[in-house]
Design a protein around this motif. Structure first.
Motif, mmCIF file in Angstrom:
data_model
loop_
_atom_site.group_PDB
_atom_site.id
_atom_site.type_symbol
_atom_site.label_atom_id
_atom_site.label_comp_id
_atom_site.label_asym_id
_atom_site.label_seq_id
_atom_site.Cartn_x
_atom_site.Cartn_y
_atom_site.Cartn_z
ATOM 1 N N UNK A 52 -18.917 1.994 -11.877
ATOM 2 C CA UNK A 52 -19.346 0.613 -11.575
ATOM 3 C C UNK A 52 -19.844 -0.093 -12.832
ATOM 4 N N UNK A 53 -19.531 -1.361 -12.884
ATOM 5 C CA UNK A 53 -19.984 -2.189 -13.999
ATOM 6 C C UNK A 53 -20.953 -3.241 -13.497
ATOM 7 N N UNK A 54 -21.738 -3.809 -14.401
ATOM 8 C CA UNK A 54 -22.693 -4.833 -14.029
ATOM 9 C C UNK A 54 -23.963 -4.249 -13.453
ATOM 10 N N UNK A 57 -24.700 -7.305 -6.632
ATOM 11 C CA UNK A 57 -24.646 -6.155 -7.515
ATOM 12 C C UNK A 57 -23.746 -5.071 -6.946
ATOM 13 N N UNK A 58 -23.408 -4.074 -7.773
ATOM 14 C CA UNK A 58 -22.510 -3.022 -7.283
ATOM 15 C C UNK A 58 -23.189 -2.111 -6.262
#
Length: 748
Positions: A207-209, A231-232
């Motif tokens: 996951x990014x962010x 968000x992730x």
């Protein structure tokens, strides 16, 4: 590489498995079945011989990794048996497997899972080995050799690499069969009976962010939007709730009051972090406050602009369009009233400020105007809404020490010229006005530097011609970027490029711009206008004119006091009182106050020019000037500058029908009656140049009361005089004069 003797396999390979497995080397078939496996079918042998000859004549292949050759033998033998119609032996029992495993390892050749040693040969050695056709075994020959009895094979000493492979295979034979199976992607797929190996599953993308979610306020094309950023680690329930509340553009509507509390509750229940920018709270608060103001005003004035309570807001009756303008300014919070000249924008501003003070607790109002309009603003506020103030409106002027004392005093309405902004900036910031009124910004400088929670701009200039003016006003008002500035930019860009916007888009942009801008033309409210609209332009008196005015004022006070004391006024006193009214205009507007035939005073000429300049800035093109005599006309024609049409009119003469406004010096005793329909536009504006703080100003305030009041004997027949007054006519004349006398001191 030398080849060792291979033992018989435990079980033949059946065609059913998708991935062939390596048979343990120690397993052998029972002796009873050796006859069955002694030879391969003739067709298979013939095909193998042809394949071997083709390979022997082919050029040596380029060294490259090849699939293990020993894995093909089981599949080749089983396939051949099946093609020939021979039965495939069944699998060995556990006892047979155990018997085969006890045979000595040196007499067996264990097939290696991979031909790694053969792939590591040098190219020259590999070419030499391939050229020896008799020693090269094809898959068919390998199958025949495998089916032959072990005792008939020639035993040769094994190469070191083969011994190593044999030892490894013997060790692997003791492991379970399931552990010897290789990954599907490494098995050869040369026969159509084998299924394609499945592709390896892609590795999961990290996951990014950030893991937390957020609600941000971003600006796109001069417009603010509430943007949801999950968000992730956002819980599914929170993501679904946010997605359900987004509009068609993917933004959170600011009028959805339940959206933010719902998202925060869901985030808290899930233990998920939700960030909300401070700017988001301020944007939502501004939208909520506007809706609350609308609800409060609807409850207080249920009939809208025609509500009786709204009509009693000021000391004058408000036409419906002026009441509508006041309500609009309050609901918008920051608004522009751009009505056509002469529709009473100042009255609308005072009414709006009174509504702010009455219903929403505003206590500090700052008016920014030109120096020539400061006295007019002070006077209008005192007359219309002075009863709502605890202190009179204050004009900030004079030397620095005097202005400092003014800022220290208690005042709810202050009137300031832009020239004092630099020196009084600290006082303005400390006083912190809650409502800022800007009168005609095109004539002011530095107004955009001022800030206040609520603002009202009054502009009578044609906004279509100078687009930069309208853009600067809207950019200053639309501080929350709620869509008005974006709509204006889109409309102006389309106009500059000659583009025609679709009707739906044009209507949407017009709605966004109308959230803070109200503009009415005279033709749109013509039915609500009186035939004539009278307004004043104040002129400050110079010392000689002020002295002459005070002497005349004292005489009026003395004569009126005698009549009020006993109710009697002699004809001589009636004449003297009428003569004072006749001499009042020359005393205020002549360079020699004692002579009616002297030239006009410099202050009066300067005021006339300032009024013409204001009209030129608002787009007025046709002006009628009422001159007392030929000498005054010659002087004004030489001194005044006005590029548009300026028509000269004698007293008592009807102005041209196309005149937009009429300008005259002084105040007549009786107001002019409207002409026949069609002789003048409805709501034609008459502007009177009136001396500031004078009896003349009182006469202007009571002009509407003297519609049918007779004139005094000294006025002359040209002004409607019929000689001495008696009885009720004399009483009406004295009552009107007393009202004018009291007006400057008490607007009530």
């Amino acid at each position: 590489m030398a080849t060792t003797a291979r033992p018989r396999r435990k079980t033949p390979v059946v065609a059913e498995p998708a991935v062939p497995s390596v048979t343990p080397p120690a397993a052998k078939r029972p002796a009873a079945k050796k006859t069955t496996m002694a030879a391969a079918p003739a067709a298979a042998k013939k095909a193998a011989v042809k394949k071997t000859a083709a390979k022997a004549s082919a050029p040596p292949p380029v060294p490259a990794p090849a699939p293990p050759a020993r894995k093909k033998a089981p599949a080749t033998a089983a396939t051949a048996k099946k093609a020939a119609g021979k039965p495939v032996p069944a699998k060995k029992t556990a006892a047979a497997k155990k018997t085969s495993a006890e045979r000595p390892a040196p007499e067996k050749e264990v097939p290696a899972p991979k031909q790694a040693p053969a792939q590591k040969q040098a190219p020259a050695q590999k070419e030499k080995a391939e050229n020896k056709a008799p020693s090269r075994k094809t898959p068919a020959k390998k199958a025949v050799a495998k089916q032959a009895p072990a005792k008939s094979r020639a035993r040769r000493p094994a190469a070191p690499e083969a011994l190593a492979d044999t030892a490894a295979a013997a060790l692997a034979a003791k492991q379970p069969r399931e552990q010897l199976q290789e990954p599907p992607q490494e098995q050869p797929q040369e026969t159509p009976s084998f299924a394609a190996a499945p592709a390896p599953a892609p590795a999961p993308v990290p996951p990014t962010g950030p893991a937390h979610s957020a609600l941000r306020l971003i600006e796109q094309e001069a417009q603010h939007h509430l943007v949801w950023q999950p968000g992730h680690a956002c819980p599914p329930a929170l993501a679904e709730a946010a997605q359900a509340r987004l509009d068609a553009d993917g933004h959170l509507p600011p009028d959805d009051d339940a959206a933010l509390p719902t998202l925060m509750r869901l985030a808290a229940d899930a233990g998920h972090r939700l960030e909300v920018d401070e700017a988001v709270w301020l944007q939502l608060a501004a939208d909520r406050d506007a809706r609350h103001r609308l609800q409060a005003l609807e409850a207080a004035y249920s009939d809208g602009p025609g509500s009786p309570a709204l009509q009693a807001l000021l000391r004058t009756t408000l036409p419906a369009f002026q009441a509508e303008g006041a309500l609009f300014a309050v609901v918008a919070g920051r608004a522009l009233i751009a009505d056509e000249r002469g529709l009473g924008k100042r009255v609308q501003a005072i009414a709006a400020a009174t509504l702010w003070r009455r219903h929403f607790g505003v206590r500090r109002v700052l008016v920014l105007c030109t120096p020539a309009q400061r006295a007019a603003w002070q006077r209008a506020w005192s007359q219309l809404a002075g009863h709502t103030l605890s202190a009179s409106p204050q004009v900030i002027e004079g030397p620095l020490h005097q202005r400092q004392a003014m800022w220290s005093s208690a005042a709810e309405v202050r009137i300031l010229a832009p020239e004092a902004l630099d020196t009084d900036a600290a006082h303005v910031a400390h006083w912190a006005p809650e409502l800022l009124i800007v009168d005609e910004p095109q004539q002011l400088s530095g107004w955009a530097a001022l800030q206040a929670p609520h603002a009202l701009v009054l502009c009578g200039a044609p906004l279509a011609e100078p687009p930069a003016l309208l853009h600067s006003i809207v950019a200053w008002l639309d501080v929350r970027r709620e869509g008005a500035l974006h709509a204006l930019g889109r409309i102006q860009a389309a106009r500059e490029q000659g583009l025609a916007l679709p009707d739906a888009e044009l209507e949407r942009l017009d709605n966004d711009l109308s959230r803070l801008m109200l503009q009415r033309l005279r033709s749109e409210v013509q039915e609500q206008l009186p035939p004539l609209v009278h307004s004043e332009r104040l002129v400050p008196l110079a010392p000689p004119q002020r002295d002459a005015h005070e002497r005349l004022r004292a005489q009026v006070q003395q004569l009126l006091a005698g009549w009020q004391h006993c109710g009697y006024l002699s004809d001589a006193d009636q004449w003297r009182l009428s003569a004072v009214l006749r001499d009042l205009a020359p005393a205020c507007h002549r360079s020699d106050p004692t002579r009616a035939d002297s030239a006009l005073a410099e202050a009066t000429v300067a005021t006339l020019q300032a009024q013409l300049d204001d009209w030129a800035a608002t787009g007025t093109r046709q002006v009628a000037m009422v001159c007392p005599g030929p000498a005054d006309r010659a002087l004004l024609a030489e001194r005044l500058r006005f590029d548009a049409g300026l028509h000269w009119v004698d007293p008592g003469q009807t102005p041209p029908p196309d005149s937009e406004v009429v300008l005259r010096i002084g105040v007549p005793w009786r107001p002019r009656r409207a002409g026949r329909p069609g002789t003048a536009p409805a709501g034609q504006q008459w502007v009177h140049v009136v001396a500031q703080d004078s009896l003349e100003l009182g006469l202007f305030d009571t002009l509407a009361w003297r519609q049918d009041t007779p004139c005094g004997p000294a006025e002359g027949s040209a002004h409607g005089s019929r000689g001495f007054l008696h009885g009720q006519r004399l009483n009406d004349w004295l009552q009107a004069l007393s009202r004018a006398w009291m007006s400057p001191a008490d607007p009530a």
